[in-house]
Design a protein around this motif. Structure first.
Motif, mmCIF file in Angstrom:
data_model
loop_
_atom_site.group_PDB
_atom_site.id
_atom_site.type_symbol
_atom_site.label_atom_id
_atom_site.label_comp_id
_atom_site.label_asym_id
_atom_site.label_seq_id
_atom_site.Cartn_x
_atom_site.Cartn_y
_atom_site.Cartn_z
ATOM 1 N N ASN A 158 0.822 -1.222 0.000
ATOM 2 C CA ASN A 158 0.000 0.000 0.000
ATOM 3 C C ASN A 158 0.851 1.266 0.000
ATOM 4 N N LYS A 159 1.997 1.162 0.672
ATOM 5 C CA LYS A 159 2.909 2.296 0.742
ATOM 6 C C LYS A 159 3.386 2.698 -0.659
ATOM 7 N N TYR A 160 3.455 1.678 -1.540
ATOM 8 C CA TYR A 160 4.008 1.929 -2.868
ATOM 9 C C TYR A 160 2.928 2.028 -3.959
ATOM 10 N N ALA A 161 1.687 2.096 -3.541
ATOM 11 C CA ALA A 161 0.605 2.093 -4.536
ATOM 12 C C ALA A 161 0.808 3.192 -5.576
ATOM 13 N N ASP A 162 1.284 4.350 -5.113
ATOM 14 C CA ASP A 162 1.485 5.472 -6.037
ATOM 15 C C ASP A 162 2.468 5.144 -7.149
ATOM 16 N N LEU A 163 3.450 4.322 -6.799
ATOM 17 C CA LEU A 163 4.482 3.954 -7.761
ATOM 18 C C LEU A 163 3.863 3.232 -8.960
ATOM 19 N N LYS B 87 -6.857 -6.036 1.816
ATOM 20 C CA LYS B 87 -7.111 -4.590 1.865
ATOM 21 C C LYS B 87 -6.006 -3.789 1.178
ATOM 22 N N LEU B 88 -5.726 -4.191 -0.034
ATOM 23 C CA LEU B 88 -4.679 -3.502 -0.784
ATOM 24 C C LEU B 88 -5.306 -2.427 -1.664
ATOM 25 N N ASN B 89 -4.625 -1.312 -1.766
ATOM 26 C CA ASN B 89 -5.150 -0.191 -2.538
ATOM 27 C C ASN B 89 -4.735 -0.335 -4.011
ATOM 28 N N TYR B 90 -5.184 -1.439 -4.611
ATOM 29 C CA TYR B 90 -4.786 -1.717 -5.983
ATOM 30 C C TYR B 90 -6.003 -2.028 -6.850
ATOM 31 N N GLN B 91 -5.857 -1.699 -8.130
ATOM 32 C CA GLN B 91 -6.918 -1.968 -9.083
ATOM 33 C C GLN B 91 -6.436 -3.085 -10.020
ATOM 34 N N PRO B 92 -7.125 -4.250 -10.030
ATOM 35 C CA PRO B 92 -6.688 -5.298 -10.959
ATOM 36 C C PRO B 92 -7.070 -4.946 -12.402
ATOM 37 N N ILE B 93 -6.128 -5.056 -13.306
ATOM 38 C CA ILE B 93 -6.393 -4.793 -14.723
ATOM 39 C C ILE B 93 -6.239 -6.122 -15.472
ATOM 40 N N GLU B 94 -7.242 -6.453 -16.250
ATOM 41 C CA GLU B 94 -7.201 -7.705 -16.990
ATOM 42 C C GLU B 94 -6.354 -7.528 -18.250
ATOM 43 N N ALA B 95 -5.304 -8.326 -18.369
ATOM 44 C CA ALA B 95 -4.543 -8.249 -19.616
ATOM 45 C C ALA B 95 -5.326 -8.913 -20.739
ATOM 46 N N GLY B 96 -6.207 -9.852 -20.413
ATOM 47 C CA GLY B 96 -7.116 -10.412 -21.417
ATOM 48 C C GLY B 96 -6.616 -11.666 -22.088
ATOM 49 N N ALA B 97 -5.305 -11.788 -22.291
ATOM 50 C CA ALA B 97 -4.757 -12.979 -22.927
ATOM 51 C C ALA B 97 -3.296 -13.066 -22.547
ATOM 52 N N GLU B 98 -2.751 -14.273 -22.560
ATOM 53 C CA GLU B 98 -1.347 -14.393 -22.187
ATOM 54 C C GLU B 98 -0.461 -13.561 -23.118
ATOM 55 N N ALA B 99 -0.809 -13.587 -24.403
ATOM 56 C CA ALA B 99 0.024 -12.875 -25.370
ATOM 57 C C ALA B 99 0.130 -11.397 -25.023
ATOM 58 N N THR B 100 -1.016 -10.767 -24.725
ATOM 59 C CA THR B 100 -0.967 -9.343 -24.424
ATOM 60 C C THR B 100 -0.289 -9.100 -23.075
ATOM 61 N N HIS B 101 -0.481 -10.028 -22.143
ATOM 62 C CA HIS B 101 0.158 -9.925 -20.838
ATOM 63 C C HIS B 101 1.680 -9.883 -21.019
ATOM 64 N N LEU B 102 2.194 -10.848 -21.788
ATOM 65 C CA LEU B 102 3.638 -10.915 -21.997
ATOM 66 C C LEU B 102 4.145 -9.678 -22.753
ATOM 67 N N ALA B 103 3.396 -9.283 -23.780
ATOM 68 C CA ALA B 103 3.823 -8.119 -24.560
ATOM 69 C C ALA B 103 3.914 -6.891 -23.660
ATOM 70 N N GLN B 104 2.898 -6.755 -22.780
ATOM 71 C CA GLN B 104 2.867 -5.618 -21.876
ATOM 72 C C GLN B 104 4.060 -5.632 -20.929
#
Lengths: 685, 317
Positions: B145-150, B181-198
């Protein structure tokens, strides 16, 4: 006839061609529509309505807060999930499957296997030579056929050189069966619709719905019933590809020249004789055009079909994606484009030939027989030759051009991703775009209460079209709320709206440029052709690399995909605006800009409306696929339904996408009023 | 000529239709393995690590045991479904599909276990090494949580961004973020290919990211990620998927077979049951494919040529 042809997605999916006719048709169908409404006679009503909405929306957002009414949702996820479980448990034993669905499934598998092994046994020389002879014969033999034969050798040869012969044959086998099935289904339904008004009016809404339906949305039910594999791939392709055949067959039958019909009747021909001897031959041109469009649409499904287990080139694209091998994906994409070019040219040439025929004097006896003999001889020679040479494409004759493409892409991404002096990089652009455009639009849509959104949709649809359109739009949007996916739908809708705005802005700009500068148009044509047939999936990796996973990437992919259609229709529309009027304005001393704004633009209005409508349909299709690159919303639910076991929520998301599609179609499609106008009313009978 | 064509098509269509109608009177084949022929159908998953299992098995089945091997590429859940229907005979790498096990193994008994692959999978949350170098205490979830801004991006708004993996992969991330209770937003990469590319893209640009990640994974050879410690895994702590608040378990990757295929106990079935290799072996072949851009067939041949002693043990006695 306006609405029947213009709305076909295939009209733009296919390469060059008939857009111009359709735009011309659209014009004759009446210039009503959004632009018409905004500038036309009803302007005071229009402006009052817009003003009212401008006040109501923000005020309602402040007072009531946004979103759908919580109590008014129906939770279908659980029942759908248990239905899915039932299907899985019973599909090997229940009579419905044993005596009906499994027959379809097995028949599909067997026919594709049969065609596939036939192609394999012909050998590459056999296939290449047969295709060439066939193309030559279909294009009218003699000299005229040579060009098409050349295209055939060129495109199939290039596929072999790229080392993609085997997957291409697998794809071709599926395509042959799919196109045959679509054509058969299309002709049967088209005959019914062409001969009976009742069938026609019953089929029309079904066809309308089918073409705003992104294929991705209906993959899931097929996977559920047939499992993954050939049957699912084949059936989804057929459903997507059959509508143009139905529409154009019916159109051809209905457009039969009344004097000819009268003459045939007076000769005492029975109903069936009239159909066989007069109506069907007269409808040949339309039916061939329908076949052409069906083939193009089937090809555009190659990659999507491989999501549910079809092999071939689509699978190559997918493998390339998972290895981030952009070059390999592009190579497979190019092979698909080459098959499309080949089949497009062959069917188009066959269409031209049939058009020439009625005007021709009776063919010299023996002429047709001679070419048929030559073609037959060629075919036999082809088959023999195929058996003499080894069946596989020789490995030494392949060239790998994936590597250079990959290096080029790496360079592009490296150079533009970030820290470009002055301009910033694509990554920063995407970030700012998300923060300053996408987020506000989405927050705005979520802040407005549901009834205000429904009101907005209804009012806009009413301004554009008719009462019926307004009701459809409102009901579709309401259905989304009832299904319990209001927030997700707004998330997706906001992306569609923004992507559409970008596409139209760029598309109109490039289109105007192309219409005025011939060189630009000539240079653009092959690029647009390629972009339209290239499977969307190929863009996904580069857009993620450039814009990061998220909504910005999804929107970029959508804009790239929809842009060619919009550019093309805009350019055609502006160019076909009456040259005489243009000349008159020029002689009156109008400058270029004045010509565009005051003459060409108003004249091209119907064409631009078609462009908007096509843009909506295409953008929606890709924003859904955007679920694969982090676009979230409904698209992600469908992806999750396909890949994970979330069948229920996937199916619901699919239905919601269809609803959004119907609503957007009604907001941009003034056909109902155009159909009522005298010009098209006459031909529609 | 048109007349003739139309008449003939009508006759042909009638013929086909009546044939179809006739055949509809009998129950259809339900597909599945038609015994007797020496063909084996294997699943090729979308990720390279598991693709090379299939490639090596295919190569050995064909060259050593004289089988013909068809490979079918599809996602995991559909593959389970296809295996239960006998459209494919075996899955060689499974990271855990409790729902499918319940449905097909315990339920209609169409699928049976075929032993371990030998590779042990590990799933977790990872950050790049260059982030850890600057913020050493980030490797404990309590400090996230301390690093959420990062990790903030335009897509995640005012929270930190957590990049999820392919939707078909085993994941408790949404529940973990909520329950810890983490201040994070999960983002779906949608597919392994896009996950790896990202990830690759962010890594190249030396930008911070927090992601779902796993080993064995061929990209570990080119990017250096460090795991973030989550609360320790205890047996059963992930029983309720909404209440998970612990790390992912170690997963000994499993093989599964269609029940009929296993019952026949052919040489192919015996071989596939014996198939068992180490994480290092798999990573090596995966690297040949993904990084050195060899075809999976060539990569498999290369490994087979270098490791005769290993695969000899898999052949049925």
């Amino acid at each position: 006839m306006t609405d029947t042809v213009v709305k076909d997605k295939g009209a733009v999916d296919k390469g060059a061609g008939n857009v111009a006719d359709k735009v011309a048709d659209a014009r004759s169908g009446g210039a009503a529509g959004l632009f018409g409404a905004l500038g036309g006679g009803r302007s005071s009503v229009t402006w009052l309505t817009l003003l009212g909405l401008a006040v109501v929306l923000p005020v309602s957002a402040l007072i009531w807060g946004g979103g759908w009414h919580d109590g008014w949702t129906v939770d279908l996820v659980a029942p759908l999930d248990s239905f899915a479980d039932w299907v899985i448990a019973n599909r090997d034993s229940h009579p419905l499957f044993l005596y009906f669905l499994l027959h379809i499934s097995n028949f599909a598998t067997d026919s594709v296997d049969a065609v596939s092994s036939l192609l394999t046994s012909l050998g590459w020389v056999g296939v290449l030579a047969l295709a060439t002879v066939g193309a030559w014969y279909a294009a009218g033999a003699g000299r005229r056929g040579l060009r098409v034969a050349g295209v055939t050798v060129g495109s199939l040869g290039a596929i072999g050189l790229m080392g993609l012969w085997d997957p291409a044959m697998e794809t071709l086998a599926l395509m042959i069966v799919a196109v045959a099935a679509s054509a058969l289904l299309g002709v049967v339904l088209g005959l019914a619709a062409g001969l009976s008004d009742r069938v026609q009016s019953a089929l029309r809404p079904v066809l309308d719905t089918m073409q705003v339906l992104p294929a991705f949305a209906y993959l899931l039910p097929f996977v559920l019933i047939f499992g993954t594999g050939t049957p699912s791939a084949l059936l989804t392709t057929v459903i997507y590809a059959a509508p143009p055949m139905v529409r154009l067959t019916s159109l051809g039958l209905r457009g039969a020249d009344p004097t000819v019909m009268e003459a045939v009747t007076s000769l005492g021909a029975s109903k069936f004789q009239r159909l066989r001897t007069a109506r069907l031959p007269l409808a040949r041109k339309e039916m061939l055009l329908g076949l052409n469009q069906t083939i193009m649409m089937a090809l555009s499904m190659v990659v999507i079909a491989s999501v549910v287990g079809a092999g071939g080139l689509g699978e190559n694209v997918f493998t390339a994606l998972s290895r981030k091998n952009f070059g390999m994906g592009l190579a497979a994409g190019v092979a698909i484009v080459l098959i499309a070019v080949w089949l497009d040219r062959v069917t188009a040439a066959a269409g031209v030939r049939s058009e020439a025929q009625p005007g021709r004097k009776a063919p010299a006896p023996g002429d047709g027989r001679k070419t048929a003999l030559i073609a037959g001889g060629g075919a036999v020679a082809a088959i023999v030759a195929g058996q003499l040479v080894q069946r596989e494409w020789p490995e030494a004759w392949t060239f790998d051009f994936a590597e250079p493409l990959n290096r080029f892409m790496d360079w592009v991404v490296g150079a533009f991703y970030t820290d470009v002096p002055v301009l910033g990089g694509t990554s920063e652009w995407a970030g700012n775009f998300t923060t300053w455009v996408l987020n506000p639009v989405r927050e705005g849509m979520l802040a407005v209460p549901w009834w205000a959104m429904v009101l907005l949709a209804a009012a806009a649809a009413l301004l554009v079209g008719t009462w019926r359109g307004a009701v459809t739009a409102a009901v579709s949007l309401g259905a989304v709320g009832v299904l319990g996916v209001w927030d997700k739908s707004m998330h997706t809708l906001s992306q569609v709206v923004v992507a559409l705005a970008i596409t139209l802005l760029l598309g109109f700009a490039i289109g105007i440029l192309a219409a005025r500068v011939p060189v630009v148009e000539r240079l653009l044509r092959p690029v647009l052709d390629t972009m339209q047939t290239m499977p969307q999936f190929i863009y996904l990796i580069p857009v993620v690399q450039l814009f990061n996973a998220g909504r910005a990437a999804a929107i970029a992919a959508a804009a790239i995909y929809a842009l060619p259609a919009v550019v093309r229709i805009t350019a055609q529309g502006l160019k076909t605006a009456s040259p005489a009027t243009l000349e008159a304005s020029r002689s009156l001393g109008a400058r270029s800009w004045q010509q565009i704004v005051q003459v060409q633009w108003p004249l091209a209005r119907p064409a631009l409306l078609v462009a908007v409508n096509q843009g909506v349909v295409l953008v929606l299709a890709v924003v859904v696929i955007g679920g694969l690159v982090g676009g979230g919303g409904l698209g992600f639910d469908v992806v999750e339904g396909l890949k994970g076991s979330e069948l229920g929520s996937g199916l619901i998301a699919g239905v919601a996408i269809v609803c959004l599609g119907l609503m957007l179609d009604k907001l941009t499609q003034p056909t109902s009023r155009a159909a009522a106008s005298p010009a098209s009313g006459a031909s529609g009978k | 000529m048109n007349k003739r064509i139309i008449r003939r098509s009508a006759i042909a269509a009638t013929g086909v239709l009546s044939l179809v109608a006739l055949s509809a009177c009998s129950a259809a084949e339900t597909g599945g393995s038609k015994g007797g022929d020496k063909t084996v159908r294997l699943h090729t998953p979308s990720w390279v690590g598991a693709e090379v299992n299939t490639a090596v098995a295919k190569e050995l089945l064909e060259s050593e045991l004289g089988y013909k091997v068809e490979t079918k590429q599809m996602d995991e859940t559909p593959a389970w479904d296809a295996m239960s229907q006998g459209k494919i005979d075996a899955i060689l790498e499974d990271w855990g599909h409790p729902e499918e096990v319940k449905r097909y193994v315990d339920g209609n008994k169409t699928v049976v276990a075929a032993g371990d692959l030998g590779v042990v999978g590990h799933i977790g949350w990872f950050v790049p090494k260059y982030v850890v170098d600057e913020n050493p205490d980030i490797t404990d979830y309590k400090n996230l949580n301390k690093y959420a801004d990062l990790f903030k991006t335009p897509e995640s708004g005012d929270k930190g961004q957590f990049i999820k993996g392919d939707p078909s992969y085993v994941s408790n991330d949404n529940a973990l973020i909520k329950n810890l209770k983490l201040n994070y937003q999960p983002i779906e990469a949608g597919a392994e290919a896009t996950h790896l590319a990202q990830l690759e893209q962010l890594y190249k640009a030396k930008k911070p990211f927090l992601t779902y990640w796993w080993t064995p994974q061929w990209m570990n050879a080119t990017i250096d990620l460090v795991e973030v410690k989550l609360p320790e895994y205890k047996e059963g702590c992930d029983a309720d998927e909404n209440k998970v608040a612990c790390a992912y378990p170690e997963v000994p990757l499993k093989k599964w077979m269609n029940a009929d295929f296993a019952k026949e106990d052919s040489d192919a079935a015996k071989f596939l049951k014996n198939f068992n290799w180490s994480t290092e072996d798999q990573n090596l072949v995966a690297k040949y494919v993904a990084q050195d851009k060899m075809s999976s067939e060539d990569a498999a041949k290369k490994w087979i040529a270098d490791n005769e002693d290993k695969w000899k043990a898999w052949l049925p006695k």
